[in-house]
Design a protein around this motif. Structure first.
Motif, PDB file in Angstrom:
ATOM      1  N   ILE A  69       0.841  -1.194   0.000  1.00  0.00           N
ATOM      2  CA  ILE A  69       0.000   0.000   0.000  1.00  0.00           C
ATOM      3  C   ILE A  69       0.878   1.247   0.000  1.00  0.00           C
ATOM      4  O   ILE A  69       1.826   1.356   0.778  1.00  0.00           O
ATOM      5  N   GLU A  70       0.566   2.193  -0.863  1.00  0.00           N
ATOM      6  CA  GLU A  70       1.375   3.412  -0.928  1.00  0.00           C
ATOM      7  C   GLU A  70       1.215   4.228   0.348  1.00  0.00           C
ATOM      8  O   GLU A  70       0.252   4.093   1.090  1.00  0.00           O
ATOM      9  N   THR A  73      -2.107   6.310   1.079  1.00  0.00           N
ATOM     10  CA  THR A  73      -3.233   5.441   1.424  1.00  0.00           C
ATOM     11  C   THR A  73      -3.067   4.869   2.824  1.00  0.00           C
ATOM     12  O   THR A  73      -4.020   4.822   3.609  1.00  0.00           O
ATOM     13  N   TYR A  76      -4.010   7.454   5.377  1.00  0.00           N
ATOM     14  CA  TYR A  76      -5.464   7.590   5.522  1.00  0.00           C
ATOM     15  C   TYR A  76      -6.037   6.434   6.352  1.00  0.00           C
ATOM     16  O   TYR A  76      -6.938   6.640   7.172  1.00  0.00           O
TER      17      TYR A  76
END
Length: 239
Positions: A69-70, A73, A76
């Motif tokens: 996952i970047e 992201t 968040y």
């Protein structure tokens, strides 16, 4: 003569890990209830209290599976974890009869109010505890930075950082029994010595707005009430 509190409006910053107790993940109900009772104890003597809580107790538990996952992201996802913790603290406080509002930097009107500075100030003036969730609402910023930002916006007298140890040490006191606790530090000391108290953005924000940071142990019962009177064991960071 009864001791007068040294600070009248404070922001309490808690890590998500502070809510785990002796668990490896998630929330410990006894720890949650104890922290809520301590927040109530200072609210009951007229202190205006707001909180920022991290999400490490929830999000770090899934990070090992989230390497693909970047960063944005992932940040968040971490913010959503802080909303869950904020709602848990709200529930614990309201069980004790403390009026509480959660304001989220990421709008989610079903479970919280949106963050509106003037409304938050009004809640504090009415004796409500305000919990600021979802960090700053932006990736690449920590909840430490969110705490310094909200403390500045609320014109708090101090930022209380509750940790596992009773202040800032020369070394990790868990692994080095000879580590010495600092009584007081300047913001410049923290930055120049690269002391891992809060991230540099948070330290710079607190310095710019003249908000002292008091680092103390959240694990000892009664510590919040002691620190609000300028007593007990803690490290103060100021100019």
């Amino acid at each position: 003569m009864k001791d007068e509190p040294k600070y009248r409006r404070v922001l309490l910053k808690l890590s998500g890990e502070a809510l785990m107790g002796h668990r490896n993940f998630g929330l410990d109900s006894n720890t949650l209830e104890r922290i809520a009772a301590e927040v109530k104890s200072i609210r009951d003597i007229g202190i205006e209290v707001c909180l920022v809580v991290g999400g490490g107790n929830i999000f770090r538990g899934i990070q090992s599976a989230a390497h693909a996952i970047e960063r944005a992201t992932g940040d968040y996802m971490g913010m959503l974890a802080t909303v869950m913790n904020s709602l848990a603290i709200q529930g614990a406080l309201e069980q004790l009869g403390v009026q509480t509002r959660v304001q989220s930097a990421i709008p989610m009107s079903t479970v919280s109010e949106p963050y509106i500075r003037r409304r938050a100030v009004r809640h504090l003036e009415k004796g409500r505890v305000v919990i600021f969730a979802a960090g700053t609402g932006n990736p690449f910023f920590t909840t430490d930075t969110a705490a310094a930002l909200r403390a500045s916006e609320m014109t708090c007298d101090a930022l209380f950082k509750g940790t596992k140890v009773d202040g800032v040490y020369t070394d990790d006191p868990v692994t080095n029994p000879d580590a010495k606790r600092y009584q007081a530090l300047t913001f410049s000391d923290v930055l120049s010595r690269d002391l891992k108290v809060m991230d540099t953005t948070a330290i710079a924000l607190a310095r710019e707005n003249g908000i002292p940071i008091l680092v103390f142990s959240i694990q000892r019962t009664g510590s919040i009430a002691e620190v609000v009177h300028g007593k007990g064991e803690f490290t103060i960071i100021s100019e």
